[in-house]
Each structure stands twice: as structure tokens, then as C-alpha cells.
Write a protein that holds these residues in place. Structure first.
Motif, PDB file in Angstrom:
ATOM      1  N   VAL A   1      34.851 -16.503   5.638  1.00  9.76           N
ATOM      2  CA  VAL A   1      34.585 -17.673   6.935  1.00  9.76           C
ATOM      3  C   VAL A   1      34.290 -18.126   7.086  1.00  9.76           C
ATOM      4  O   VAL A   1      34.412 -20.149   7.312  1.00  9.76           O
ATOM      5  N   ASN A   2      32.890 -18.052   7.335  1.00  8.39           N
ATOM      6  CA  ASN A   2      31.677 -19.362   7.228  1.00  8.39           C
ATOM      7  C   ASN A   2      31.466 -20.141   6.224  1.00  8.39           C
ATOM      8  O   ASN A   2      31.337 -21.865   6.507  1.00  8.39           O
ATOM      9  N   ASN A   3      31.802 -20.470   5.091  1.00  8.28           N
ATOM     10  CA  ASN A   3      31.684 -21.013   3.992  1.00  8.28           C
ATOM     11  C   ASN A   3      33.877 -21.435   3.460  1.00  8.28           C
ATOM     12  O   ASN A   3      34.115 -21.107   2.021  1.00  8.28           O
ATOM     13  N   GLY A   4      34.638 -21.573   4.431  1.00  9.34           N
ATOM     14  CA  GLY A   4      35.975 -21.651   4.182  1.00  9.34           C
ATOM     15  C   GLY A   4      37.002 -20.746   3.088  1.00  9.34           C
ATOM     16  O   GLY A   4      37.948 -21.378   3.093  1.00  9.34           O
ATOM     17  N   LEU A   5      36.577 -19.247   3.312  1.00  8.98           N
ATOM     18  CA  LEU A   5      37.040 -19.027   2.432  1.00  8.98           C
ATOM     19  C   LEU A   5      37.410 -17.451   2.725  1.00  8.98           C
ATOM     20  O   LEU A   5      37.358 -17.528   4.342  1.00  8.98           O
ATOM     21  N   ALA A   6      39.003 -17.187   1.746  1.00  8.08           N
ATOM     22  CA  ALA A   6      39.287 -15.893   2.602  1.00  8.08           C
ATOM     23  C   ALA A   6      38.634 -14.924   2.581  1.00  8.08           C
ATOM     24  O   ALA A   6      37.580 -14.783   1.848  1.00  8.08           O
ATOM     25  N   LYS A   7      38.715 -13.892   4.013  1.00  6.39           N
ATOM     26  CA  LYS A   7      37.459 -12.566   3.885  1.00  6.39           C
ATOM     27  C   LYS A   7      37.717 -12.094   2.810  1.00  6.39           C
ATOM     28  O   LYS A   7      36.142 -11.580   2.547  1.00  6.39           O
ATOM     29  N   GLN A   8      38.094 -11.619   2.237  1.00 11.42           N
ATOM     30  CA  GLN A   8      38.340 -10.702   0.665  1.00 11.42           C
ATOM     31  C   GLN A   8      38.006 -11.486  -0.046  1.00 11.42           C
ATOM     32  O   GLN A   8      37.258 -10.840  -0.828  1.00 11.42           O
ATOM     33  N   ASP A   9      36.934 -13.268  -0.183  1.00  9.33           N
ATOM     34  CA  ASP A   9      36.483 -13.360  -1.295  1.00  9.33           C
ATOM     35  C   ASP A   9      34.916 -12.898  -1.354  1.00  9.33           C
ATOM     36  O   ASP A   9      34.461 -13.674  -1.934  1.00  9.33           O
ATOM     37  N   GLY A  10      34.915 -12.845  -0.007  1.00 12.14           N
ATOM     38  CA  GLY A  10      33.488 -12.844   0.574  1.00 12.14           C
ATOM     39  C   GLY A  10      33.287 -11.408  -0.183  1.00 12.14           C
ATOM     40  O   GLY A  10      31.443 -11.559  -1.143  1.00 12.14           O
ATOM     41  N   TYR A  11      33.336 -10.016  -0.540  1.00 12.06           N
ATOM     42  CA  TYR A  11      32.931  -9.487  -1.702  1.00 12.06           C
ATOM     43  C   TYR A  11      32.405  -9.551  -2.985  1.00 12.06           C
ATOM     44  O   TYR A  11      31.828  -9.038  -3.248  1.00 12.06           O
ATOM     45  N   GLN A  12      33.082 -10.342  -4.049  1.00 15.78           N
ATOM     46  CA  GLN A  12      32.671 -10.733  -5.161  1.00 15.78           C
ATOM     47  C   GLN A  12      31.497 -11.182  -5.064  1.00 15.78           C
ATOM     48  O   GLN A  12      30.171 -11.064  -5.906  1.00 15.78           O
TER      49      GLN A  12
ATOM     50  N   GLY B   1       1.099  -1.224   0.091  1.00 10.03           N
ATOM     51  CA  GLY B   1      -0.418  -0.427  -0.115  1.00 10.03           C
ATOM     52  C   GLY B   1       0.868   1.051   0.227  1.00 10.03           C
ATOM     53  O   GLY B   1       0.305   2.153  -0.640  1.00 10.03           O
ATOM     54  N   ARG B   2       1.563   1.249   0.564  1.00  8.85           N
ATOM     55  CA  ARG B   2       2.810   2.041   1.134  1.00  8.85           C
ATOM     56  C   ARG B   2       4.592   1.994   0.808  1.00  8.85           C
ATOM     57  O   ARG B   2       5.036   1.053   2.049  1.00  8.85           O
ATOM     58  N   LEU B   3       4.540   2.603  -0.263  1.00  6.84           N
ATOM     59  CA  LEU B   3       6.088   1.938  -0.635  1.00  6.84           C
ATOM     60  C   LEU B   3       7.440   3.674  -0.407  1.00  6.84           C
ATOM     61  O   LEU B   3       6.739   4.602   0.082  1.00  6.84           O
ATOM     62  N   PRO B   4       8.815   3.040   0.001  1.00  8.48           N
ATOM     63  CA  PRO B   4       9.623   4.603   0.907  1.00  8.48           C
ATOM     64  C   PRO B   4       9.937   4.317  -0.772  1.00  8.48           C
ATOM     65  O   PRO B   4      10.181   3.684  -1.804  1.00  8.48           O
ATOM     66  N   LYS B   5      10.479   6.371  -0.791  1.00  5.84           N
ATOM     67  CA  LYS B   5      10.348   6.856  -2.050  1.00  5.84           C
ATOM     68  C   LYS B   5      12.071   5.910  -2.665  1.00  5.84           C
ATOM     69  O   LYS B   5      12.461   6.240  -3.033  1.00  5.84           O
ATOM     70  N   HIS B   6      12.727   6.063  -1.273  1.00  6.04           N
ATOM     71  CA  HIS B   6      13.946   6.233  -1.273  1.00  6.04           C
ATOM     72  C   HIS B   6      15.186   5.116  -0.079  1.00  6.04           C
ATOM     73  O   HIS B   6      14.695   4.961   0.861  1.00  6.04           O
ATOM     74  N   ILE B   7      15.454   3.960  -0.442  1.00  5.01           N
ATOM     75  CA  ILE B   7      15.952   3.270   0.368  1.00  5.01           C
ATOM     76  C   ILE B   7      17.023   3.035   0.170  1.00  5.01           C
ATOM     77  O   ILE B   7      17.671   3.147  -0.994  1.00  5.01           O
ATOM     78  N   GLY B   8      17.964   2.732   1.495  1.00  5.38           N
ATOM     79  CA  GLY B   8      20.037   2.532   1.862  1.00  5.38           C
ATOM     80  C   GLY B   8      19.539   1.671   2.062  1.00  5.38           C
ATOM     81  O   GLY B   8      18.925   0.757   2.709  1.00  5.38           O
ATOM     82  N   VAL B   9      20.900   0.978   1.500  1.00  3.48           N
ATOM     83  CA  VAL B   9      20.856  -0.590   1.741  1.00  3.48           C
ATOM     84  C   VAL B   9      22.493  -0.750   2.264  1.00  3.48           C
ATOM     85  O   VAL B   9      23.354  -0.204   1.804  1.00  3.48           O
ATOM     86  N   ILE B  10      22.331  -0.908   3.735  1.00  4.08           N
ATOM     87  CA  ILE B  10      24.071  -2.049   4.372  1.00  4.08           C
ATOM     88  C   ILE B  10      24.173  -3.295   4.093  1.00  4.08           C
ATOM     89  O   ILE B  10      23.620  -3.973   4.798  1.00  4.08           O
ATOM     90  N   PRO B  11      25.130  -3.491   3.177  1.00  2.00           N
ATOM     91  CA  PRO B  11      25.107  -4.846   2.602  1.00  2.00           C
ATOM     92  C   PRO B  11      26.345  -5.555   3.689  1.00  2.00           C
ATOM     93  O   PRO B  11      27.093  -5.299   2.856  1.00  2.00           O
ATOM     94  N   ASP B  12      26.278  -5.796   4.994  1.00  2.00           N
ATOM     95  CA  ASP B  12      27.042  -6.106   5.433  1.00  2.00           C
ATOM     96  C   ASP B  12      27.248  -8.071   5.611  1.00  2.00           C
ATOM     97  O   ASP B  12      25.928  -8.258   5.044  1.00  2.00           O
ATOM     98  N   GLY B  13      28.200  -8.013   6.002  1.00  2.00           N
ATOM     99  CA  GLY B  13      28.140  -9.445   6.434  1.00  2.00           C
ATOM    100  C   GLY B  13      29.029 -10.241   5.202  1.00  2.00           C
ATOM    101  O   GLY B  13      29.037 -11.210   5.407  1.00  2.00           O
ATOM    102  N   ASN B  14      29.843  -9.722   4.055  1.00  2.00           N
ATOM    103  CA  ASN B  14      30.705 -10.183   3.486  1.00  2.00           C
ATOM    104  C   ASN B  14      31.755 -11.097   3.667  1.00  2.00           C
ATOM    105  O   ASN B  14      31.930 -12.306   4.218  1.00  2.00           O
ATOM    106  N   ARG B  15      32.391 -10.650   4.893  1.00  2.00           N
ATOM    107  CA  ARG B  15      33.575 -11.301   5.635  1.00  2.00           C
ATOM    108  C   ARG B  15      33.420 -12.084   6.337  1.00  2.00           C
ATOM    109  O   ARG B  15      33.582 -13.737   6.322  1.00  2.00           O
ATOM    110  N   ARG B  16      32.161 -12.202   7.313  1.00  2.00           N
ATOM    111  CA  ARG B  16      31.878 -13.148   7.702  1.00  2.00           C
ATOM    112  C   ARG B  16      31.493 -13.937   7.218  1.00  2.00           C
ATOM    113  O   ARG B  16      31.833 -15.694   7.215  1.00  2.00           O
ATOM    114  N   TRP B  17      31.058 -13.727   6.033  1.00  2.00           N
ATOM    115  CA  TRP B  17      29.839 -15.015   5.244  1.00  2.00           C
ATOM    116  C   TRP B  17      31.563 -16.060   4.273  1.00  2.00           C
ATOM    117  O   TRP B  17      31.217 -17.097   4.657  1.00  2.00           O
TER     118      TRP B  17
END
Lengths: 224, 224
Positions: free
Chosen positions: B25-36, B7-23
Motif C-alpha cells: 500500500v505504501n508503494n502504490g501496489l495492491a495489498k496482495q502484491d506485497g508477498y512476492q 560471542g553467543r548466538l541463538p541456536k534457533h531463530i523464529g522469524v515473523i515476516p510481517d508488513g508485506n501488505r502495508r509495504w
């Protein structure tokens, strides 16, 4: 409930005591009658913080945005802020009131708290935002730029109107809303937020302990 | 899941896409491999917003604080931001990148997006914060004061470095942390926050629909 043991406590807690008007309506009162019900919770929170050894506590009193509300509400929240500061002025705290002092909406009785005043054993720093506005706060650094003092440090935190209020570690908001509503944008940059669904006049010690227990589980990165 | 009706949607949404490094590590990768692993979720979110008719979307890429991290991570998140912007540059959106362009930490490939560029049918405004810093953003109004242009309007929003980014209605943060971490302090003043505990690379359409369903139940007061 007795006070739990905490391993890591916030050094500075911001409190957004929201829900006074909703509480009044829910309890068959006029909206403006909710504000006085927020005084006892504030004193209780002060006592809990002293007991725990929290060094700094900031209360969101009222804002310049809030003053657009009906006159009878405006009077009621102005009076509640005056009463709250006066109650704390008899205890063991240093008190500072921050807001647009130059406006007639700022209660005259609080002008003496423009500079921090110390009472009793000075166990905790308490800040009250009264007739506060985030634009008013940030705009203050125009003066610093005009006086050319900004260039010396280029540190925003030193030049905003609320520069005597330190960075906030934990913000606790009562009343279920998940927003800052203009609360100290510079000091809130890295704050953790905890939302309590109950309304501020329904304050329970347990709300605050839950917030502190949650805070203990958060890591601090400051973006690093 | 098919797209629910709102019924009512935001006009502007901000996204904080956090957790790439934790993901990672949880998946046996090096931290930097999470960003892709964050690229596909970003494209999916873009498509959902276009489908819903959301007019503006802002992604938190990386901050000046983040650049204190190890070089290998820095390279990885810089690259992920370049890739994300390039992917969107082939679609139907206008793109703006906001951050400290003058620093070597700002990827050269993105300099062409200092001014908003329009692609295809221009269905949505997208902003990317890249080498963004809240102090950098706010300090920009010193220039305005020095040029004496501030006095004309005294409106902070017009003079910060991110002045082309409008007020944000809803901020959705993945990865469980309940904080802004320096995300556009001026535009976030009245934003509602919604936190998703799952990490950003585990993005599901349902996360976003839940956030929008929650948003619908919130009232907008702007402090009044």
C-alpha cells in the motif's frame, strides 16, 4: 501525573512484575528482600485499573520453574504472594488464584481462592498465578480428553487449567526482559506486549499510562 | 556492512515476516502484491544464518487465521510460501513444512515436505509454518492421549503437531507489532523477542545484526 483520557482501553491486562531480586541487589539488600517491595506497586496498579474501569487484571506471581531457586528466595516470594492476595481480599475485587494446588509449594493460605471469591463492590476481576506452570496448565486437557468431554467442544480454551482466565489484550512486563517466561501461553496468543525497563519495585504510575497510550495506537487483527 | 563477531548466538531463530501488505500500500501496489517482495529477504536471511552457523530457522508463513482474508490475498500468500520453499529446496538446508495438511488451504505442492527433506550440504534446519494454527498444533496431543501414548512421557512438547520444531531462543518480528499472533506457543515459552519497526520487504542485513547484538546481552534463565 493525573490520569490521562483514553479512547480505547484493554479489557484484560497481564502483569509480569519482574526485577525484584535485581532491585534488592542494586539497593544493597539480599535478593529475597526484593519481593516485599513489590506489594505496594501491585496495590497501586490495582487502584489505577479500578479508576480506569479495566475489567480484568492478571498478576504473574511465581511459577513452578521459579521454585528451583534457593529456599530462602522461595519462601520470600511465596509469602509475598500470600500477602498480596490478602491485601486485595479487603478491597473491591473478585479474586482467583491459579496454579498447581496439589503441590506442597502452593501456599495453603491461598487454597480458599481456588474458586473465585468476591469482595466488596466487585469492581474488577483479579487473577493471581501462584505455583503456575504452563505445562501444568496445558496438561489439564488430558483429563478432559480422558473424560471424553473434550470432543463436545474441541475448544482448548475451555479445558486448560486456567480456563477461567480470559484472553489477554495487553501484557506489561517490568524489568526490561522481552519474553513471556511461560505466562499463560493460550491467553497470550494475540496479546500486545509492552516492556518497561525499570524494575518492578521502581513502579511509577507513568509506566502504566505509557503502556496504555501505546496500546491505544495498536490495531487489533486477531490474525485476520 | 560486514558480519560482526558474536560471542553467543541463538541456536534457533523464529522469524515473523510481517508488513508485506502495508509495504504494498505504501508503494502504490495492491495489498496482495506485497508477498512476492518478501522472497528476497527470506533468501538473504537464510544466507546470513548459514554464514553465522545458526543451526535452525523457522519462518512464519501463513496461519489458519490468515485464510479468512480476501481470496486474492490468500492466493498470493499461498504462492509466496510455495515459491519460498522451492527456492530453498535448491540450497544447502533440510526443509520441513508444518501446518494443517488435511485442509484444501494447504498448498498441494508442499505436501512432500510433511517429512523433513534434506538438500545439498544440509547446513541448516529450516521450518516453514504453512496453514499453521496454534489450536491445530496443540490439539494434536488429543490423539496421543487417545492412543494412550501420552502417559508414557507426559511431555507436551513431544505430542504437539510441531514436535519436530525445537525450542526457539530468539524471535525477530518485522513490521513493528509486538505480539506473537499464534506463533508456536510451546516453542516460544522462553524466547526473547526483538521487534523491527521496518516492514519485512524493507529487510536490511543490519536489522538482523542488531537483533543478534541485542540477543547477546540477554541472560538465559528459563525461569530458574
Amino acid at each position: 501525573m493525573t490520569c490521562p483520557k483514553f479512547g480505547r482501553l484493554p479489557k484484560h491486562i497481564g502483569v509480569i512484575p519482574d526485577g525484584n531480586r535485581r532491585w534488592a541487589v542494586n539497593n544493597g539488600l539480599a535478593k529475597q528482600d526484593g519481593y516485599q517491595k513489590g506489594l505496594d506497586p501491585g496495590m497501586m496498579l490495582y487502584e489505577m485499573c479500578v479508576e480506569l474501569g479495566i475489567p480484568e487484571l492478571t498478576f504473574y506471581g511465581f511459577t513452578q520453574d521459579n521454585t528451583k531457586r534457593p529456599a530462602v528466595q522461595k519462601k520470600a516470594f511465596q509469602q509475598a504472594c500470600v500477602d498480596a492476595v490478602k491485601m486485595l481480599a479487603n478491597r473491591d475485587a473478585s479474586l482467583l488464584v491459579v496454579g498447581d494446588y496439589s503441590s506442597p509449594l502452593f501456599p495453603k493460605e491461598l487454597l480458599e481462592f481456588k474458586q473465585r471469591k468476591t469482595f466488596g463492590r466487585d469492581l474488577i476481576k483479579i487473577n493471581f498465578l501462584v505455583n503456575y506452570g504452563w505445562k501444568w496448565d496445558l496438561s489439564n486437557f488430558i483429563n478432559a480428553v480422558e473424560k471424553n468431554s473434550f470432543k463436545k467442544t474441541r475448544n482448548i480454551n475451555e479445558h486448560i487449567a486456567s480456563s477461567d482466565i480470559s484472553r489477554i489484550d495487553l501484557i506489561v512486563r517490568w524489568g526490561g526482559r522481552r519474553r513471556l517466561s511461560g505466562f499463560l501461553p493460550v491467553q497470550s496468543i494475540y496479546s500486545d506486549f509492552y516492556i518497561i525497563d525499570d524494575l518492578w519495585p521502581d513502579f511509577k504510575k507513568n509506566h502504566f499510562y505509557e503502556a496504555l497510550q501505546w496500546y491505544e495506537t495498536q490495531d487489533i487483527t486477531l490474525g485476520g
